[in-house]
Design an enzyme around this catalytic site. Structure first.
Site, short mmCIF file in Angstrom:
data_model
loop_
_atom_site.label_atom_id
_atom_site.label_comp_id
_atom_site.label_asym_id
_atom_site.label_seq_id
_atom_site.Cartn_x
_atom_site.Cartn_y
_atom_site.Cartn_z
N CYS A 65 -15.85 60.87 25.60
CA CYS A 65 -16.90 60.52 24.64
C CYS A 65 -16.69 59.12 24.06
O CYS A 65 -15.70 58.88 23.36
CB CYS A 65 -16.90 61.58 23.53
SG CYS A 65 -17.84 61.17 22.07
N CYS A 69 -16.52 58.94 20.26
CA CYS A 69 -15.25 59.55 19.81
C CYS A 69 -14.11 58.52 19.91
O CYS A 69 -13.31 58.38 18.97
CB CYS A 69 -14.89 60.76 20.66
SG CYS A 69 -16.07 62.12 20.59
#
Length: 154
Positions: free
Chosen positions: A73, A76
């Site tokens: 991600c 993230c």
């Protein structure tokens, strides 16, 4: 017994997962684990698997701010340094932890994590606040402190 509880907290070691009793006035004095003798607070988020999650959230008496994330991600990975910086600000009064939802899918499913990154704040073993999306360090700290002020006493 309630007086003793008010004077000390159960703090789970980020290294060996042993639960330690720490006097509240000693939280800021760099306490060590009674079992492994490593620092109870490192200024870094703790990576949690399911068993460690249960110990920190279920047995520890510090609020636990969990970053549900995944290695693939982009947002993230972008938020990771801010979360790391927030750990240095919020410890020793809040434990910051990371749960890799790809490595720990049962935790992601248990808490119905639908988007990542998602921050979830736990107090007394219960989730009290949730915030999806990447944030900067100052926003993470501000959001956490606001959520703790609004939290019911446990």
């Amino acid at each position: 017994m309630s007086e003793k509880t008010a004077d000390s907290l159960h703090v789970v070691c980020p290294h060996c997962q042993t639960t330690n009793r720490v006097r509240t006035q000693q939280l800021g004095s760099a306490p060590d684990c009674g079992q492994c003798h490593k620092p109870l607070f490192t200024g870094h988020p703790v990576a949690l698997d399911t068993a460690a999650f249960e110990r920190h959230v279920g047995r520890g008496q510090l609020p636990v701010l969990v970053d549900f994330w995944a290695p693939w991600c982009g947002p993230c990975r972008q938020m990771a340094p801010a979360f790391e910086q927030a750990a240095r600000t919020l410890e020793p009064h809040v434990r910051l932890a990371k749960v890799d939802t790809e490595a720990q899918p049962a935790l992601g499913a248990r808490f119905n994590i639908r988007s990542i990154p998602t921050l979830a704040l736990f107090v007394g073993g219960r989730e009290i606040a949730r915030q999806p999306g990447a944030m900067g360090s100052a926003d993470i700290v501000r959001w956490t402190q606001h959520a703790l002020r609004r939290a019911p006493t446990v």
